[in-house]
Design a protein around this motif. Structure first.
Motif, PDB file in Angstrom:
ATOM      1  N   TYR A  13       0.853  -1.189   0.000  1.00 56.41           N
ATOM      2  CA  TYR A  13       0.000   0.000   0.000  1.00 56.41           C
ATOM      3  C   TYR A  13       0.889   1.240   0.000  1.00 56.41           C
ATOM      4  O   TYR A  13       2.031   1.207   0.441  1.00 56.41           O
ATOM      5  CB  TYR A  13      -0.959   0.000   1.186  1.00 56.41           C
ATOM      6  CG  TYR A  13      -0.320   0.063   2.553  1.00 56.41           C
ATOM      7  CD1 TYR A  13      -0.038   1.286   3.146  1.00 56.41           C
ATOM      8  CD2 TYR A  13      -0.030  -1.095   3.270  1.00 56.41           C
ATOM      9  CE1 TYR A  13       0.532   1.354   4.395  1.00 56.41           C
ATOM     10  CE2 TYR A  13       0.538  -1.038   4.516  1.00 56.41           C
ATOM     11  CZ  TYR A  13       0.822   0.189   5.085  1.00 56.41           C
ATOM     12  OH  TYR A  13       1.392   0.253   6.333  1.00 56.41           O
ATOM     13  N   PHE A  14       0.346   2.332  -0.556  1.00 53.62           N
ATOM     14  CA  PHE A  14       1.165   3.528  -0.651  1.00 53.62           C
ATOM     15  C   PHE A  14       0.494   4.744  -0.033  1.00 53.62           C
ATOM     16  O   PHE A  14       0.939   5.236   1.004  1.00 53.62           O
ATOM     17  CB  PHE A  14       1.608   3.837  -2.097  1.00 53.62           C
ATOM     18  CG  PHE A  14       0.836   3.162  -3.183  1.00 53.62           C
ATOM     19  CD1 PHE A  14       1.049   1.823  -3.502  1.00 53.62           C
ATOM     20  CD2 PHE A  14      -0.107   3.855  -3.908  1.00 53.62           C
ATOM     21  CE1 PHE A  14       0.343   1.212  -4.527  1.00 53.62           C
ATOM     22  CE2 PHE A  14      -0.802   3.259  -4.945  1.00 53.62           C
ATOM     23  CZ  PHE A  14      -0.581   1.924  -5.243  1.00 53.62           C
TER      24      PHE A  14
ATOM     25  N   GLY B  74      -6.412   6.249  -0.139  1.00 55.57           N
ATOM     26  CA  GLY B  74      -7.185   6.395  -1.357  1.00 55.57           C
ATOM     27  C   GLY B  74      -7.546   5.052  -1.953  1.00 55.57           C
ATOM     28  O   GLY B  74      -7.491   4.008  -1.291  1.00 55.57           O
ATOM     29  N   ILE B  75      -7.902   5.064  -3.239  1.00 47.59           N
ATOM     30  CA  ILE B  75      -8.311   3.864  -3.973  1.00 47.59           C
ATOM     31  C   ILE B  75      -7.570   3.840  -5.303  1.00 47.59           C
ATOM     32  O   ILE B  75      -7.508   4.852  -6.006  1.00 47.59           O
ATOM     33  CB  ILE B  75      -9.830   3.858  -4.235  1.00 47.59           C
ATOM     34  CG1 ILE B  75     -10.609   3.886  -2.922  1.00 47.59           C
ATOM     35  CG2 ILE B  75     -10.230   2.626  -5.047  1.00 47.59           C
ATOM     36  CD1 ILE B  75     -12.119   4.036  -3.110  1.00 47.59           C
ATOM     37  N   ALA B  76      -7.007   2.690  -5.637  1.00 52.50           N
ATOM     38  CA  ALA B  76      -6.364   2.492  -6.948  1.00 52.50           C
ATOM     39  C   ALA B  76      -7.350   1.733  -7.831  1.00 52.50           C
ATOM     40  O   ALA B  76      -7.522   0.526  -7.685  1.00 52.50           O
ATOM     41  CB  ALA B  76      -5.060   1.719  -6.790  1.00 52.50           C
TER      42      ALA B  76
ATOM     43  N   THR C 124       1.241   1.946 -14.791  1.00 55.90           N
ATOM     44  CA  THR C 124       0.672   3.223 -14.370  1.00 55.90           C
ATOM     45  C   THR C 124      -0.650   2.943 -13.669  1.00 55.90           C
ATOM     46  O   THR C 124      -1.494   2.210 -14.191  1.00 55.90           O
ATOM     47  CB  THR C 124       0.441   4.155 -15.566  1.00 55.90           C
ATOM     48  OG1 THR C 124       1.699   4.453 -16.179  1.00 55.90           O
ATOM     49  CG2 THR C 124      -0.225   5.455 -15.129  1.00 55.90           C
ATOM     50  N   ILE C 125      -0.810   3.518 -12.501  1.00 53.99           N
ATOM     51  CA  ILE C 125      -1.989   3.278 -11.667  1.00 53.99           C
ATOM     52  C   ILE C 125      -2.753   4.577 -11.519  1.00 53.99           C
ATOM     53  O   ILE C 125      -2.154   5.655 -11.364  1.00 53.99           O
ATOM     54  CB  ILE C 125      -1.577   2.757 -10.275  1.00 53.99           C
ATOM     55  CG1 ILE C 125      -0.814   1.426 -10.411  1.00 53.99           C
ATOM     56  CG2 ILE C 125      -2.785   2.595  -9.362  1.00 53.99           C
ATOM     57  CD1 ILE C 125      -0.134   0.985  -9.134  1.00 53.99           C
ATOM     58  N   VAL C 126      -4.079   4.509 -11.580  1.00 48.20           N
ATOM     59  CA  VAL C 126      -4.909   5.695 -11.381  1.00 48.20           C
ATOM     60  C   VAL C 126      -5.994   5.397 -10.365  1.00 48.20           C
ATOM     61  O   VAL C 126      -6.382   4.247 -10.151  1.00 48.20           O
ATOM     62  CB  VAL C 126      -5.543   6.191 -12.699  1.00 48.20           C
ATOM     63  CG1 VAL C 126      -4.468   6.616 -13.683  1.00 48.20           C
ATOM     64  CG2 VAL C 126      -6.460   5.133 -13.308  1.00 48.20           C
ATOM     65  N   GLY C 127      -6.482   6.460  -9.735  1.00 46.72           N
ATOM     66  CA  GLY C 127      -7.530   6.314  -8.738  1.00 46.72           C
ATOM     67  C   GLY C 127      -7.865   7.648  -8.122  1.00 46.72           C
ATOM     68  O   GLY C 127      -7.930   8.666  -8.805  1.00 46.72           O
TER      69      GLY C 127
ATOM     70  N   GLY D 292       5.197   4.041  -7.453  1.00 43.32           N
ATOM     71  CA  GLY D 292       4.856   4.332  -6.066  1.00 43.32           C
ATOM     72  C   GLY D 292       4.733   5.805  -5.742  1.00 43.32           C
ATOM     73  O   GLY D 292       4.328   6.163  -4.624  1.00 43.32           O
ATOM     74  N   GLU D 293       5.073   6.680  -6.690  1.00 41.92           N
ATOM     75  CA  GLU D 293       4.989   8.119  -6.455  1.00 41.92           C
ATOM     76  C   GLU D 293       3.660   8.657  -6.977  1.00 41.92           C
ATOM     77  O   GLU D 293       3.293   8.415  -8.131  1.00 41.92           O
ATOM     78  CB  GLU D 293       6.144   8.846  -7.145  1.00 41.92           C
ATOM     79  CG  GLU D 293       7.519   8.487  -6.597  1.00 41.92           C
ATOM     80  CD  GLU D 293       7.690   8.941  -5.159  1.00 41.92           C
ATOM     81  OE1 GLU D 293       7.196  10.050  -4.818  1.00 41.92           O
ATOM     82  OE2 GLU D 293       8.311   8.200  -4.366  1.00 41.92           O
TER      83      GLU D 293
END
Length: 344
Positions: free
Chosen positions: A52-53, A56-58, A66-69, A81-82
């Motif tokens: 976990y970073f 929020g929600i991914a 690339t992750i969005v949320g 992770g940034e």
């Protein structure tokens, strides 16, 4: 069907939910109950171990990881992770729902004071409102062709929409109107144009549905009017005649079914032979006043010249048509076309 279950370690938390998975079998979602409070955007590696970073929600992860949320009610993107918060334009909150393999992001932005939500696309991190109608709208998914699906709320109804290259389509307009289904939301679209959706039917109630979107239009009317500046007004006029007039009689419903049954072939013919499209456009322009009169409920009597124009186009379509289309056109030509646009 063989199946197996892999329990995903919620990274020290008690509860976890996964929303997305990419080609490398990495999953994203959130974990809750971990040290501190709230929920945390989480990625699980193929072994099932979670990291976990930020709070929020991914919602989604593409094949480049690339992750969005969302985080703190703001649309967010994570790379290695940034976290970076995405711009919300004139709004002050939002969420990034989906990211395709070109890095284009779909979601929503809005204003907390009025609790509004508008379907939004981020290209190179610049937010663009998709101009979906209604009191609110939300873009749930985007495929690698840049086609977006989602939901919007209009006239106290939830409706599904599809956005493609600047044009918003109500999904009800892309299905057979005689099917009885109304699409209430579209939540996912893959690169083949398959859409995961929910719909409502008066007999069957609410149900999960799979739709198919073919990016090159297979609607003869849209193909005929493709280069006309008033295309949208024309399409709305024709669909109004279909829904408010033709669908009210058995003869009209049969004509609608014939149209959709052969739409693919007729469109392909017009694309191969532009003369057919020009002939169809000429007929539509000739009938414009009659179509408008029909929608307003006025009685219409087609002149002999107008009937002959319709028959002439049908005969042109017959030449080189498939046996099935040719047979239906032969039946159509035997009808008394003078009654088609008369008030029922």
């Amino acid at each position: 069907m063989d199946s197996s279950i892999q329990v995903l370690n919620p990274s020290g938390g008690k509860i976890g939910t996964a929303y997305s998975i990419n080609a490398a079998n990495k999953l994203t979602g959130f974990s809750s109950g971990i040290p501190g409070s709230g929920i945390y955007a989480t990625i699980w590696d193929p072994s099932g171990y979670g990291h976990y970073f930020d709070q929020g929600i991914a919602y989604d992860i593409n094949d480049a990881d690339t992750i969005v949320g969302l985080s703190s009610s703001q649309p967010a993107e994570w790379n290695n992770g940034e976290m970076s918060l995405l711009a919300t334009g004139n709004g002050d909150w939002g969420a990034a729902r989906s990211v395709n393999n070109s890095g284009i992001i779909a979601g929503w932005t809005g204003v907390t004071r009025t609790m509004t939500k508008s379907a939004t696309l981020w290209m190179d991190y610049v937010p663009t409102n998709l101009d979906v109608p209604g009191e609110y709208s939300d873009a749930y998914d985007i495929n690698d062709s840049g086609v977006v699906v989602g939901t919007y709320y209009l006239n106290e109804e939830n409706r599904g929409f599809l956005w493609d290259d600047g044009i918003v389509h109500d999904l009800d307009d892309l299905i057979d109107p005689l099917s009885g289904w109304s699409i209430t939301e579209a939540v996912a679209i893959n690169n083949n144009g398959d859409i995961a959706a929910q719909g409502y039917h008066a007999t069957y109630g609410f149900s999960a549905l799979r739709l198919k979107y073919i990016e090159d239009s297979t609607c003869p009317a849209e193909t005929t009017l493709a280069n006309q500046s008033n295309q949208r007004a024309w399409i709305d006029e024709l669909r109004g005649v279909r829904d408010q007039f033709l669908s009210q009689s058995s003869e009209g419903r049969a004509l609608i079914q014939t149209y959709y049954r052969h739409a693919d072939e007729v469109t392909a013919r017009m694309k191969r032979d532009p003369r057919l499209g020009l002939q169809a456009l000429s007929v539509l322009r000739f009938l414009e006043a009659d179509l408008k009169a029909t929608r307003s409920g006025k009685p219409v009597k087609l002149t002999a010249r107008k009937i002959e124009a319709i028959r002439g186009f049908a005969r042109s379509l017959q030449r080189g048509a498939s046996p099935e289309l040719s047979a239906d056109l032969k039946t159509f030509l035997r009808k008394d076309l003078g009654v088609l646009l008369r008030k029922q």
